[in-house]
Scaffold this motif. Sequence first.
Motif: not given
Length: 205
Positions: A140-146
């Motif tokens: 989830k954090a990766f999706a938000k960051q990218e």
Amino acid sequence: MIQAVKADGILTPKEEKLILEIAITEGKDPEIAINKIKKELQESEEENETELIDLNQKAGLGFEKFVIQKFDKKYFKIRNWAGDKFVDGRYADTTTQPDFQLSLNLRGQSYPLAVECKWRSEPKGDYIRFANDGQLERYKAFAKQENYPVFIVLGIGGKASDPAELYILPVQELNKSILHKSAFGKYHKKIDADFFLDQESNTLR
């Protein structure tokens, strides 16, 4: 006696006492004999654990290969294929990222996405755990960051390289890393169909 202990992989107190008595009778140092057996059992256990890890890694890679082949290379470019190699607590940043980072190239435009592959052989009970809580939060954090969609492609049953069922789980829709079997219906994917990204809705289907 020693061969029997090695065969079942367990040195019981009764067996240890018997080996001690045999060693004394034969004029050998019982402590050396027992320590030698314990060392060999430990080495055997470590080898078994390594074999299990190797099997899991092979299954994971087999499913990843199955999944990646469903992205038509005419339209999709693999930007990154993460590995799980580490030593002494050291690993690359990509180890904690989704397995694949791809781009859909269509009409001169590029649409990025990421995919994590999970295969489960024979889920027991009414619930299926497709990740642990920490993994889901990282995705989830990766999706938000990218700022692009991340999907978990879940294979169930069959073999890792040829699963019986296939599901596509959009990470942004998931609040838990475990779901009841009845909740998977809407995520079902035909096993013999290729993947395609609907760039307008950011839906992988």
